[in-house]
Enzyme design. Sequence first.
Site, PDB file in Angstrom:
ATOM      1  N   GLU A   1      19.282  33.032  85.765  1.00 17.10           N
ATOM      2  CA  GLU A   1      20.313  33.657  84.933  1.00 17.10           C
ATOM      3  C   GLU A   1      19.746  34.692  83.974  1.00 17.10           C
ATOM      4  OE1 GLU A   1      20.252  30.475  85.697  1.00 17.10           O
ATOM      5  OE2 GLU A   1      22.126  30.205  86.776  1.00 17.10           O
TER       6      GLU A   1
ATOM      7  N   HIS B   1      29.885  21.400  83.788  1.00 19.65           N
ATOM      8  CA  HIS B   1      30.698  22.227  84.680  1.00 19.65           C
ATOM      9  C   HIS B   1      32.103  22.378  84.120  1.00 19.65           C
ATOM     10  CE1 HIS B   1      27.417  21.041  87.364  1.00 19.65           C
ATOM     11  NE2 HIS B   1      27.715  22.103  88.084  1.00 19.65           N
TER      12      HIS B   1
END
Lengths: 380, 380, 325, 325
Positions: free
Chosen positions: C60, C127
């Site tokens: 990322e 999540h």
Amino acid sequence: MSQRRRRAGDGPAAQHLGEVLPLARKLELYYWMRLTRTLEERLVALYRQTKVVGGLFRSLGQEADAVGSCYALEPRDVMSPLIRNLGAMLVKGATPVEVLKQYMARGDSPTRGRELNIHFGDVGPAGATRGFLGQISPLGDMVPVMAGVTMSFKLRGEDRVGLVYVGDGATSTGAFHEGINFAAVNRLPLVVVIENNGYAYSTPTHRQTAAKQLVDKAIGYGVQGEQVDGNDVLAVYDVTKRAVDRARRGEGVSLLEFITYRRKGHAEHDDQSYVPPGEIETWAEQNDPLDRFTRVLLDREKVPAAELAALDVRVQREVDAATDLAEAAPLPAPHDALVGVYADPPAERPLWFRAGADTSRLGRERAEGWGTFDAAPGAR
Amino acid sequence: MSQRRRRAGDGPAAQHLGEVLPLARKLELYYWMRLTRTLEERLVALYRQTKVVGGLFRSLGQEADAVGSCYALEPRDVMSPLIRNLGAMLVKGATPVEVLKQYMARGDSPTRGRELNIHFGDVGPAGATRGFLGQISPLGDMVPVMAGVTMSFKLRGEDRVGLVYVGDGATSTGAFHEGINFAAVNRLPLVVVIENNGYAYSTPTHRQTAAKQLVDKAIGYGVQGEQVDGNDVLAVYDVTKRAVDRARRGEGVSLLEFITYRRKGHAEHDDQSYVPPGEIETWAEQNDPLDRFTRVLLDREKVPAAELAALDVRVQREVDAATDLAEAAPLPAPHDALVGVYADPPAERPLWFRAGADTSRLGRERAEGWGTFDAAPGAR
Amino acid sequence: MAAITYLEAIREALDEEMQRDPEVFLLGEDIGAYGGAFKVTDGLFAKYGATRVIDTPISEIAIVGAAAGAAHMGMRPVVEMQFIDFIANAYDMLTNYVATARYRAFLPTPMVVRGPSGGYVRGGPFHSQNPEAGFVHTPGLKVVYPATAEDAKGLMKAAIRDDDCVLFFEHKYLYRRIKGVMPAGDHVVPIGRARLAREGTDLSVITYAATVHKALEAAERLQQEDGLSVEVLDLRTLAPLDDAAIFATARKTHRVLVVHEDTRTGGLAGEITARINEACFAHLDAPVLRVTAHDIPLPYAPALEDFVLPQVDDIVTAARRLAAW
Amino acid sequence: MAAITYLEAIREALDEEMQRDPEVFLLGEDIGAYGGAFKVTDGLFAKYGATRVIDTPISEIAIVGAAAGAAHMGMRPVVEMQFIDFIANAYDMLTNYVATARYRAFLPTPMVVRGPSGGYVRGGPFHSQNPEAGFVHTPGLKVVYPATAEDAKGLMKAAIRDDDCVLFFEHKYLYRRIKGVMPAGDHVVPIGRARLAREGTDLSVITYAATVHKALEAAERLQQEDGLSVEVLDLRTLAPLDDAAIFATARKTHRVLVVHEDTRTGGLAGEITARINEACFAHLDAPVLRVTAHDIPLPYAPALEDFVLPQVDDIVTAARRLAAW
Ligand SMILES: Cc1ncc(C[n+]2csc(CCOP(=O)(O)OP(=O)(O)O)c2C)c(N)n1
Ligand SMILES: Cc1ncc(C[n+]2csc(CCOP(=O)(O)OP(=O)(O)O)c2C)c(N)n1
Ligand SMILES: [Mg+2]
Ligand SMILES: [Mg+2]
């Protein structure tokens, strides 16, 4: 794949690209190294006069590695410097007056007083920009950014190459790792230079990594690796030029390790108490890159001493002139702080309790030329 | 330093530590592999009955690597699993009923319904805990954490070793890099296992790294590197045991690469459309770790087929019994969500608009035994 | 025209912008042939090829940093976080590098970082996150979080055309649950403008993303059961906040409830409350109240998740208290 | 006893806690023989050796992660960020791993992350930050930010003894500028309690860290020039906030000014305003006002930095407006 010494990948008969440079270009290398050193000495003087705002960072003893490597780039290429790469920035077209104004936080400095020391750049289209990127402090971050810069070259089919510097210390960052891996997988035209100067602040390289040498990381990223004597400006040029040429030919990323030494502290305030006695002196006496290159020019290239002295005088004059300009430069106006966080809106409004803030000029503050300070490369 | 095949560092005459295991212990390896597979098959059945909350992650075809490596640890050692390491967790003492309750988000599951699937652990003092650490989703993060766990072993002079798993994909994360480098510099007793199963979600390994093999990263960290056939449970045991022994002797970090294959999708929903035709079938037919080990046991070790069949039946019965227990387990009470964000305060208060929330029990909610679900290792 | 889902609307925006502007390209994990974890980019690899839909390693920091570098050079990258939760890994790159680039170095950094966000889906603590607060707090970034399919498309197009970095949060609970008919033509929803989702006169609910739908449901119930007329303002853009719309509804109804799915302390509701308090103090007949998640990492089991997150009942309860003030 | 500086007070706390508890150890870049960039750990390496004062590679993710791992095993690591700005690199590890460890896995994670924070020192955008808002927003973390030497010592001792992760922000402007005489004995300042820095009756300034001193200076001026009696509340702990103290001062003076050095939007002042508004609405004679930094990355030149950051004059201006409401 990882090469311990230079040129192993290029066949035994390969020329030394540094040694075969014409004398005029070698003298240019000398000029840039001398300019780097003299400019930093001037900064020290200004720092002692408390005219520098904030810290001062030296590259004493590392001028060859910065200058020799950046000299291998074309004007259209993009280079991302770190704090010890003043020499590389000068080669890429940064001017002494820009550097001095930055350190003195002047209003017409390249960042208009917003960023420190040599944290400034000029990147964009080839031709229109000089091709160096302003660094930020968090170490390693410029590697992913340069992966993106070179990805744009590749995606657009531009014949441009990128070069990014990191220190031995910065190799420990996640950003370095993710960035070089990303570039390697995408075979981007990027040269990653590790300047191993023995220390990261007070931390010696063996407390930074257990690897025998940092170039050993190359194989783990599947990139070409070469190590070179960073205080030999021609060798640095040679190895970098080969890596740049490979990148230009589409052969992807190279990881270069330059062995050099940081003779000054991390910044001017650092007393280097952690350095073993004699170490600095040994490097200063036996391995100063300017001394070494001077000897090459005098002894091997038979340059008359007077010619080098004349270059030194020219450098001195240029730095004097730049200092005069920088000292006369204006400080930033406070309300200048409000401009340009976003393209839209072009300026923030002062908070209500700042009744006295002059906001009348904000409208025209965002001039069309609001980009990098527009000293042309020739203006040096 | 990086060893391409096993045992190069241990001299040519070194024994194969897997092959010399007594038969009883080999049968244990078989048991754990079979239990892993059967338990996952049960989970698939429950998933199809929508009794699993959330996704289901398989390790089909990777049972040998998880079981064989973890089997090299002592009970006092600490292991940090990832999503494909159910086998390693079972070896370390996690029970089928715990796993089933987790997947079904029951109130008396190891995380009391707070975390998903096999994200649970039991670590702390040797003897009192089983020694496996609950993972979090962000990949790579467990490597620095295990560096810290093993740093505590070293600082306290404890005779304990750590082992952490990462996937081929997770090697691209900054956390992996910083963690293994930190461990290497400090010569911590840590074994880092890369399970190279060919894919990270849909991404094949060659889009994850340009390295020829992931074990090539070892030299760049200055650690021992070994690569091994991850579907050969005895070879996995052999290589891991040597690495664990080195760590225990104070020789620092090893980086192991297990070559294996993920035969199922990333999770149950993944249709694996990105996999070249025939690839899965080839691995299933020619390189199933349970099939391979069964053949070793039958052909080389002359184990009667009936003995293995009896083990299979035992596993089946255990999974059946665990399923009954898990299905009968209670769901968490809503207000259980409020307890234990901090040690102090021990519980949050419900927000004012939750007038109906029953907070009367919060005082005694934080029982002394409020730690990991207290199924003893023997309870498996 | 047929209605399409929130998710399809995002895909349509990506497709149209890639068609319109060759500098637009996509970068992310598994977004290529696989089409992304949620299939948002499905079909775009086939249409635009591997040079415009680029699969990346699990990195990322590098993905965001590389997008910034390409953006400096005039490209317009759109980055996917496989789940927005992993944006935490790029926090330094976004807040230190990207957000400051224009200000400290006059570097344009036109890029979008998008990803599936939010809870109510049994995703557990990693999540389900709503990480907008930290980025709204960062000068130099823009943040949008659409609640409808129409806005998802129109804001995505605006985000891609914006000359600065826009974080585009997509609520995964809405991906396939809601649909909309796209306005014809080049449908661009300007960044920085809230949407009046329901008009009312008795009190205002200010919210965004999935809780817009919960607020609308609550408003309907309050109308029917209590005869209360509830106005619902969907912020759509979180940075910059649409002060004019916020103040207008506050001054109109004199009673404001701020609702968000994010945790309470340090969530956006505090900022909105402070702004209303500063600008509309004399207009308030009651304190601004907040309905938010509890200050707890989001647990996974349905009963626990539902307890922690704000529900329609909570909005109804809070609105009644506000109306009775 | 002689007065010692804020910085020395922190060092004294580290020293006393290392002496008291063999599980306490220090981890960070250049903190060993060199004593750290600001010399906070100076002398501790010589006293406790390389196994308790550990130099690390430049790896904020690893430093924080390793501290968590050691903390799980019963140790009590104290981590230094060389500048707190680099905590952004460990944002994932802190917010996703550390903050949730107890809740999701019942793992104790007693650790301290400390570092030089704040501006007014010409440090530019990456050596001046106040990143508290993002962490106050994260359930599972505690956050302290002392304004006096006494509190610096007492809170550090409390932080090290706390059974959860405490982020300890040290204001570098205060390091050598302020001094205090340490109370005798085992001086521990409990986490979660604000300090009344000045009593007053006309209005309250709620603040923390360096701006406590600016608020006190402003209060003095307001007393002398306007005859206003200003109460100053030094929060000291930012998570959990001391609601009782905040509400008490709001109910006492009915006029509240919240001041912080951090940028405005999404800064802590919004949260504090919302809490006061919820709990003390009927007591307020004026809106809660905020004096904060502008929403701008912090520039380096003195004139620019001074413009962006809140100054004594700003507090005076705002207080006068509040008093005149
Ligand atoms: C991510 C991050 N952590 C810490 C620092 C603080 N810091 C600034 S320079 C430095 C040492 C850098 O060493 P090295 O990379 O070897 O570069 P050198 O100064 O030797 O050229 C450190 C630790 C930083 N800038 N960024
Ligand atoms: C930092 C981070 N980014 C993205 C993800 C989303 N994600 C979950 S699993 C996965 C693939 C993992 O591949 P690998 O590491 O090879 O493990 P495998 O599933 O093959 O065992 C991805 C991208 C994540 N969990 N963490
Ligand atoms: Mg260095
Ligand atoms: Mg994999």
